[in-house]
Enzyme design. Structure first.
Site, PDB file in Angstrom:
ATOM      1  CG  ASP A 364      -2.255   0.704   1.008  1.00  0.00           C
ATOM      2  OD1 ASP A 364      -2.186   1.943   1.081  1.00  0.00           O
ATOM      3  OD2 ASP A 364      -3.309   0.091   0.769  1.00  0.00           O
ATOM      4  CG  ASP A 365       0.446   6.051   0.962  1.00  0.00           C
ATOM      5  OD1 ASP A 365       1.447   6.331   0.293  1.00  0.00           O
ATOM      6  OD2 ASP A 365      -0.337   6.897   1.423  1.00  0.00           O
ATOM      7  NE  ARG A 441      -3.925  10.499   3.797  1.00  0.00           N
ATOM      8  CZ  ARG A 441      -3.518   9.314   3.372  1.00  0.00           C
ATOM      9  NH1 ARG A 441      -3.512   9.035   2.089  1.00  0.00           N
ATOM     10  NH2 ARG A 441      -3.141   8.393   4.211  1.00  0.00           N
ATOM     11  CE  LYS A 474      -6.455   0.592  -0.856  1.00  0.00           C
ATOM     12  NZ  LYS A 474      -6.079   0.268   0.530  1.00  0.00           N
ATOM     13  CD1 TRP A 475      -7.740   5.489  -8.934  1.00  0.00           C
ATOM     14  CD2 TRP A 475      -6.461   4.633 -10.546  1.00  0.00           C
ATOM     15  NE1 TRP A 475      -7.603   6.446  -9.898  1.00  0.00           N
ATOM     16  CE2 TRP A 475      -6.820   5.948 -10.904  1.00  0.00           C
ATOM     17  CE3 TRP A 475      -5.661   3.897 -11.418  1.00  0.00           C
ATOM     18  CZ2 TRP A 475      -6.423   6.540 -12.108  1.00  0.00           C
ATOM     19  CZ3 TRP A 475      -5.260   4.486 -12.606  1.00  0.00           C
ATOM     20  CH2 TRP A 475      -5.635   5.793 -12.944  1.00  0.00           C
ATOM     21  CG  ASP A 476      -6.551   5.635  -1.819  1.00  0.00           C
ATOM     22  OD1 ASP A 476      -7.735   6.001  -1.759  1.00  0.00           O
ATOM     23  OD2 ASP A 476      -5.885   5.311  -0.817  1.00  0.00           O
ATOM     24  CG  ASN A 478      -6.855   8.973   0.141  1.00  0.00           C
ATOM     25  OD1 ASN A 478      -7.793   8.431   0.701  1.00  0.00           O
ATOM     26  ND2 ASN A 478      -5.811   8.303  -0.300  1.00  0.00           N
ATOM     27  CB  CYS A 524      -9.392   2.670  -2.779  1.00  0.00           C
ATOM     28  SG  CYS A 524      -9.177   3.183  -1.071  1.00  0.00           S
ATOM     29  CG  ASP A 546      -9.956   4.130   4.610  1.00  0.00           C
ATOM     30  OD1 ASP A 546      -9.617   3.180   3.885  1.00  0.00           O
ATOM     31  OD2 ASP A 546      -9.484   5.282   4.489  1.00  0.00           O
TER      32      ASP A 546
HETATM   33  C1  DGJ Z   1      -6.828   5.473   2.067  1.00  0.00           C
HETATM   34  C2  DGJ Z   1      -7.217   4.036   1.796  1.00  0.00           C
HETATM   35  O1  DGJ Z   1      -8.574   3.855   1.917  1.00  0.00           O
HETATM   36  C3  DGJ Z   1      -6.424   3.134   2.739  1.00  0.00           C
HETATM   37  O2  DGJ Z   1      -6.839   1.820   2.587  1.00  0.00           O
HETATM   38  C4  DGJ Z   1      -4.982   3.301   2.438  1.00  0.00           C
HETATM   39  O3  DGJ Z   1      -4.715   2.859   1.130  1.00  0.00           O
HETATM   40  C5  DGJ Z   1      -4.579   4.758   2.599  1.00  0.00           C
HETATM   41  N1  DGJ Z   1      -5.425   5.627   1.828  1.00  0.00           N
HETATM   42  C6  DGJ Z   1      -3.153   4.967   2.195  1.00  0.00           C
HETATM   43  O4  DGJ Z   1      -2.800   6.281   2.249  1.00  0.00           O
END
Ligand code: DGJ
Length: 725
Positions: A364-365, A441, A474-476, A478, A524, A546
């Site tokens: 992940d990140d 963020r 996994k394409w986020d 935020n 995501c 989350d």
């Molecule tokens: C938000 C995602 O929903 C989490 O699962 C994780 O990937 C974090 N971002 C990472 O910054």
């Protein structure tokens, strides 16, 4: 044929196996006559009753007695006699804002034309699918509207969308809905979802008020707060009985779903792009396409509506290699180590996962740029060699030896102000000159309406994917959008830029998913902040929330399941106590809650007790054996969690041979009656064996009497797996 037209009565009848949709061109207008249970063929003109009432609303001068304000219309417009909420609002070149659409002609054809650049449901050879395109026009401005109705006869679904073409002077579109449905009564209740980050898709149900009720997003994403769908149900509707109409928008940006209880006690539902802040300039002859809306109707309750949407979305919206098969069991590093990892730790976690049977480890990140917290490096998609000295290869190679694949996290639409990308291209983000750039963020949003930006993202992601080491992304996403301005589209409205952003995102996703067809993409947005049908077209699963707490997930997954298929819900077993809520839950409860979706783990397996590791091994094996049923099985919500002290559900495989039942006790009440869970979806005369106890039952027993839920402690659970004998 699913679509018939009678030139004498000018009536269109759209039939699916169990539903009919009827409309009629009369006095120039396209009237809505009916959407409900399947009708025989015939002239249903009497469905439209001119009431003659006006109640201060004007009558149309050329049609004796017609009050548009009391007429069910297919695509109502602003500015003439219909004073309810319109589907279409336009500003003409002369500044007037009237548009008065009259029927011009129509065509019917087999199959389904896809909207340009937008995600949509599709058909395949052999499907009984037909499309009706009805053209309406405004005689004064020359504005033309083509309404597309596609009938998926086998799926009991009708999709709708509109194309608006400017006349010879051009026009500005202020609102262009995808669908409007006028209903003759107001005995209706609304079901929709509300929520927030970590508490998505909470279900709400209440009677239709007089006035206008709207769920929407102005966030530059479909959002955590509401979801782009609406269910309108009869007051008596429950899972298995009563009338339900569902409208789902296939779109990921700002949306609006409104429902109006009118002065005449009728109901109008309008769904489409959010008109707030939206305007779209069309040059003479230019066409604007709305996203698609998916409609279905059932008179056998919510379950039928969910089954139809699940089936359609699984098989005719999602695409690619993973469309209708079991997804790999994965372990995601986020809750295992957050930003705190290096190659050694990842390899240890991956090797341990492999021993337990897990098929994929996702980094992940935190693997790129100088990223050790969320305050930098988004946009710099090159490996952080301090953390991963051997690059991705240094993690991939030892894992490959153990037979476990590698997945990776990106947040491609974002840029950190502290990044090489931002330093090189400070104006590639959404911004308005002279105004502050608000950070969420610590990050800004790239301007995806700019092709240079989408090319950059394509190239940087491709560079990683071309190595062939990555089998999952996994394409986020935020944060939400603010200061929505674009150097590429100066002077355009916020709504137009947001829509152009999504056209850019969709075309980028199209390129990437077709260049890397073997990669499984999961979307995501801080969990479920963009859980919508638009993104499912490119990425068949979504990180549901989350909030990975098993108890909280029950409600979130319940709301999600009303519309979206189980396989689209990514659900992981996380550590106890849970990192978000502190709840302490038994391993098997966390597993039972996660087992209904695309399954995985969100914990550090090296930190587990030997006992728990054994449980992981056993549950992974169970998912490998039975997980395929979540791709094409039928899901039944058997009870709770809303307002109840438990949740129960079951999934029956497509071939009817397996039924998996989940039960979680969310609150103990001492000495209450012994609970029975009545199953659904079984064959009454067939016999089923409980694979755990060996007990045998008939389908009629399991459905009529049910199985006893074990008397257990708070947050405990039970799972039954019945196999047909
Ligand atoms: C938000 C995602 O929903 C989490 O699962 C994780 O990937 C974090 N971002 C990472 O910054």
């Amino acid at each position: 044929m699913p679509i018939s037209f009678d030139s004498k009565s000018m009536q269109f009848q759209l039939d699916t196996d169990h539903t009919s949709y009827v409309m009629k061109a009369e006095d120039g207008y396209l009237l809505h006559l009916y959407y409900g249970a399947r009708l025989n063929a015939g002239d249903h003109s009497y469905f439209h009753r001119e009431t003659g009432r006006a109640a201060f609303s004007p009558r149309m001068e050329n049609c004796e007695g017609l009050t548009l304000d009391d007429t069910p219309l297919e695509y109502p417009c602003w500015g003439r006699g219909d004073l309810r909420s319109p589907a279409l609002e336009i500003v003409n070149a002369d500044g007037s804002d009237i548009v008065d659409l009259n029927y011009v002609n129509h065509t019917v054809f087999d199959g389904k034309p896809m909207p340009d650049g937008l995600p949509a449901t599709y058909c395949e050879e052999g499907d009984r699918v037909q499309t009706l395109a009805v053209t309406l026009a405004d005689a004064v401005s020359g504005v033309k509207v083509t309404l597309y109705y596609t009938v998926f006869a086998d799926y009991d679904v009708i999709t709708r969308r509109a194309e608006i073409t400017a006349g010879s002077s051009g026009c500005r579109i202020m609102k262009a809905a995808s669908a409007c449905v006028d209903m003759p009564s107001d005995e209706i209740e609304i079901i929709s979802n509300h929520g927030t980050h970590c508490r998505e898709r909470q279900t709400e149900r209440f009677p239709l008020p007089h006035g206008e009720y709207r769920i929407s997003s102005r966030r530059g994403a479909s959002g955590h707060v509401h979801n782009p769908y609406m269910l309108l149900v009869s007051p008596d509707a429950d899972e298995t009985s009563g009338e339900c109409l569902a409208a789902v928008l296939v779109y990921s940006g700002n949306f609006s779903a409104e429902v109006c209880g009118t002065q005449f006690d009728t109901t109008r539902m309008v769904i489409g792009i959010n008109p707030d802040g939206f305007s779209w300039q069309c040059a003479p002859g230019e066409t604007f396409s709305t996203p698609e809306a998916v409609l279905t109707y059932s008179d056998t309750g919510l379950e039928t509506v969910s089954h139809r949407l699940h089936r359609l979305f699984t098989h005719r919206l999602c695409r690619g290699k993973y469309r209708d098969c079991r997804r790999p069991v994965l372990l995601n590093s986020w809750e295992a180590c957050y930003f705190g990892f290096d190659s050694d730790r990842l390899v240890k976690i991956g090797e341990c996962s492999a021993e337990l049977g897990i098929e994929l480890m996702v980094i992940d990140d935190g693997w790129f740029g100088r990223r050790n917290s969320d305050n930098c490096s988004l946009g710099d998609w090159t490996v952080n060699r301090d953390k991963l000295p051997g690059g991705l290869e240094g993690v991939y190679a030892p894992l490959k030896k153990k037979g476990i694949g590698l997945g990776i996290w990106f947040e491609p639409e974002m840029v950190s102000p502290d990044s090489d990308l931002y330093r090189a291209h400070p104006d590639w983000c959404l911004h308005i000159d002279g105004r502050p750039r608000s950070e969420g963020r610590h990050q800004l949003i790239l301007d995806l309406s700019n092709p240079d930006v989408t090319d950059y993202i394509y190239d940087s992601l491709s560079a990683v994917l071309e190595t062939g080491m990555i089998s999952y992304v996994k394409w986020d996403f935020n944060r939400n959008m603010t200061e929505v301005g674009s150097d590429t589209n100066p002077g355009k409205s916020q709504g137009e830029i947001t829509h152009r952003y999504y056209l850019g995102l969709y075309s980028l996703l199209e390129r990437l998913t077709s260049s890397f067809p073997d990669v499984l993409f999961e979307s995501c947005s801080g969990g479920g902040g963009r859980f919508d049908a638009g993104l499912l077209y490119y990425m068949p699963q979504v990180w549901t929330s989350d909030n990975s707490d098993a108890i909280e997930r029950l409600e979130i997954q319940y709301g999600t399941s009303l519309v979206y298929p189980l396989s689209s819900m990514s659900a992981h077993v996380s550590a106890s106590p849970n990192h978000q809520t502190g709840h302490v839950t038994p391993f098997m409860t966390r597993f039972t809650a996660a087992f209904t979706g695309s399954f995985g783990y969100e914990l550090d397996p090296t930190a587990l007790s030997e006992e728990d590791r054994e449980r992981v091994r056993a549950t992974v094996a169970l998912y490998k054996k039975y997980g395929g049923i979540f791709a094409d099985g039928s899901y039944y919500r058997l009870g709770g969690p809303r307002g109840k002290d438990y949740a129960a559900w079951c999934t029956v495989s497509e071939d009817g041979k397996v039924c998996i039942v989940g039960y979680v006790l969310t609150k103990v009440r001492m000495n209450r009656s012994v609970r029975r869970i009545k199953l659904r979806g079984l064959v009454p005369d067939a016999r089923y064996r409980d694979t755990l106890s060996g007990e045998e039952y008939t389908g009629s027993e399991l459905m009529g009497f049910g199985v006893y839920a074990p008397e257990t402690l708070e947050y405990s659970s039970h799972m039954w797996i019945f196999e047909r004998i």
